[in-house]
Design a protein around this motif. Structure first.
Motif, PDB file in Angstrom:
ATOM      1  N   ARG A  70       0.832  -1.216   0.000  1.00  0.00           N
ATOM      2  CA  ARG A  70       0.000   0.000   0.000  1.00  0.00           C
ATOM      3  C   ARG A  70       0.861   1.258   0.000  1.00  0.00           C
ATOM      4  O   ARG A  70       0.574   2.219  -0.729  1.00  0.00           O
ATOM      5  CB  ARG A  70      -0.940  -0.013   1.210  1.00  0.00           C
ATOM      6  N   ARG A  71       1.920   1.262   0.811  1.00  0.00           N
ATOM      7  CA  ARG A  71       2.811   2.434   0.848  1.00  0.00           C
ATOM      8  C   ARG A  71       3.495   2.638  -0.494  1.00  0.00           C
ATOM      9  O   ARG A  71       3.593   3.770  -0.989  1.00  0.00           O
ATOM     10  CB  ARG A  71       3.871   2.261   1.942  1.00  0.00           C
ATOM     11  N   ALA A  76       4.232   5.815  -5.318  1.00  0.00           N
ATOM     12  CA  ALA A  76       4.391   5.860  -6.772  1.00  0.00           C
ATOM     13  C   ALA A  76       3.362   6.792  -7.407  1.00  0.00           C
ATOM     14  O   ALA A  76       3.659   7.492  -8.383  1.00  0.00           O
ATOM     15  CB  ALA A  76       4.273   4.455  -7.356  1.00  0.00           C
ATOM     16  N   ARG A  77       2.148   6.821  -6.855  1.00  0.00           N
ATOM     17  CA  ARG A  77       1.124   7.743  -7.369  1.00  0.00           C
ATOM     18  C   ARG A  77       1.479   9.193  -7.054  1.00  0.00           C
ATOM     19  O   ARG A  77       1.305  10.083  -7.888  1.00  0.00           O
ATOM     20  CB  ARG A  77      -0.243   7.402  -6.768  1.00  0.00           C
ATOM     21  N   ASP A  78       1.981   9.423  -5.829  1.00  0.00           N
ATOM     22  CA  ASP A  78       2.279  10.789  -5.404  1.00  0.00           C
ATOM     23  C   ASP A  78       3.543  11.345  -6.057  1.00  0.00           C
ATOM     24  O   ASP A  78       3.692  12.566  -6.191  1.00  0.00           O
ATOM     25  CB  ASP A  78       2.436  10.844  -3.878  1.00  0.00           C
ATOM     26  N   ALA A  85       6.647   1.322  -8.095  1.00  0.00           N
ATOM     27  CA  ALA A  85       6.144   0.615  -6.916  1.00  0.00           C
ATOM     28  C   ALA A  85       6.835  -0.725  -6.711  1.00  0.00           C
ATOM     29  O   ALA A  85       7.118  -1.117  -5.577  1.00  0.00           O
ATOM     30  CB  ALA A  85       4.631   0.426  -7.036  1.00  0.00           C
ATOM     31  N   TRP A  86       7.123  -1.458  -7.789  1.00  0.00           N
ATOM     32  CA  TRP A  86       7.687  -2.795  -7.612  1.00  0.00           C
ATOM     33  C   TRP A  86       9.065  -2.726  -6.956  1.00  0.00           C
ATOM     34  O   TRP A  86       9.419  -3.594  -6.153  1.00  0.00           O
ATOM     35  CB  TRP A  86       7.751  -3.545  -8.946  1.00  0.00           C
ATOM     36  N   GLU A  87       9.837  -1.680  -7.257  1.00  0.00           N
ATOM     37  CA  GLU A  87      11.151  -1.546  -6.632  1.00  0.00           C
ATOM     38  C   GLU A  87      11.007  -1.252  -5.139  1.00  0.00           C
ATOM     39  O   GLU A  87      11.762  -1.780  -4.315  1.00  0.00           O
ATOM     40  CB  GLU A  87      11.956  -0.450  -7.319  1.00  0.00           C
ATOM     41  N   ALA A  88      10.035  -0.420  -4.790  1.00  0.00           N
ATOM     42  CA  ALA A  88       9.800  -0.121  -3.375  1.00  0.00           C
ATOM     43  C   ALA A  88       9.359  -1.369  -2.617  1.00  0.00           C
ATOM     44  O   ALA A  88       9.734  -1.570  -1.454  1.00  0.00           O
ATOM     45  CB  ALA A  88       8.750   0.979  -3.244  1.00  0.00           C
ATOM     46  N   VAL A 132       1.456  -6.079  -7.889  1.00  0.00           N
ATOM     47  CA  VAL A 132       2.477  -5.064  -8.171  1.00  0.00           C
ATOM     48  C   VAL A 132       3.482  -5.583  -9.191  1.00  0.00           C
ATOM     49  O   VAL A 132       3.829  -4.893 -10.164  1.00  0.00           O
ATOM     50  CB  VAL A 132       3.195  -4.649  -6.871  1.00  0.00           C
ATOM     51  N   TYR A 133       3.955  -6.811  -8.997  1.00  0.00           N
ATOM     52  CA  TYR A 133       4.946  -7.370  -9.921  1.00  0.00           C
ATOM     53  C   TYR A 133       4.346  -7.600 -11.308  1.00  0.00           C
ATOM     54  O   TYR A 133       4.989  -7.335 -12.329  1.00  0.00           O
ATOM     55  CB  TYR A 133       5.496  -8.687  -9.373  1.00  0.00           C
TER      56      TYR A 133
END
Length: 227
Positions: A70-71, A76-78, A85-88, A132-133
């Motif tokens: 979720r974070r 990634a949106r912000d 996102a996938w890297e995070a 996400v992946y």
């Protein structure tokens, strides 16, 4: 829950994770309480028995994965120009130190996978991370010849808080560098060589895969019993 009660719960979960990896899940509960810096009565108030503590550790791990997803998606949106996102998510999984914990618990107590709270938390985590992946692969960001399981296994093995880390090196610094190396190898691009074999596919949500794991664990335990 009062702040001190939540602090005690977190300390117990973290101590349990550490000791399970060191000694297995049958370790004496008073040893976990001592590592957490609380009395055995505090442990029993939070976790009435051994199975309750094991369930608590598993649910906490899976819920932490879901929170990381979720974070990562919100960030990634912000910040669309920042890391995808996938890297995070890979960085978050590496930071959770899942690699040694889940195999130890499930090798000794695979039956816990069917506990309702564990099953629900696991399903939420797997669904979120896989999503996400998959979206990263569809967008051409994550190489398409690796599986969800392989990415998770690699990320989980990168936590450098354990005994394999050289003691003079800061664990967070080393983990961050190793994750950077991993991400560079996972990003989609024309320079990659073909990987050997086929992607490793396994899902604990699939009944056939779970049955295969149960058979493998039973065979391993039988070999150990024979010496």
């Amino acid at each position: 829950m009062r702040a001190d009660a939540e602090d005690n719960r977190r300390a117990l979960l973290e101590a349990a994770r550490e000791i399970y990896v060191e000694e297995g899940t049958s370790v004496a509960l008073d040893k976990i309480a001592k590592r957490a810096g609380v009395g055995i009565g505090t442990l029993y108030r939070r976790f009435p028995d051994r199975d309750a503590l094991l369930r608590g550790v598993l649910v906490d791990l899976f819920e932490s994965m879901s929170a990381a997803v979720r974070r990562a998606e919100a960030e990634a949106r912000d910040a669309p120009d920042g890391p995808p996102a996938w890297e995070a998510v890979v960085r978050a999984v590496a930071g959770l130190g899942l690699g040694p914990t889940l195999p130890v618990i499930f090798r000794e107590r695979f039956d816990l996978i069917d506990e309702p709270a564990v099953a629900a938390a696991m399903r939420g985590a797997i669904t979120g991370v896989e999503g996400v992946y998959r979206r990263a692969q569809e967008a051409g960001l994550l190489r398409a010849d690796v599986s969800f399981l392989e990415v998770q296994m690699l990320a989980g093995m990168l936590s450098q808080s354990g005994p394999s880390r050289p003691p003079m090196i800061d664990p967070e610094t080393l983990t961050d560098r190793l994750v950077g190396i991993l991400l560079d190898g996972l990003r989609a691009g024309p320079a990659h060589r073909a990987l050997p074999g086929e992607p490793t596919v396994f899902s604990p949500l699939d009944p056939d895969d779970r049955a295969a794991v149960e058979r493998a664990i039973a065979e391993e335990n039988e070999r150990r019993a024979r010496g």
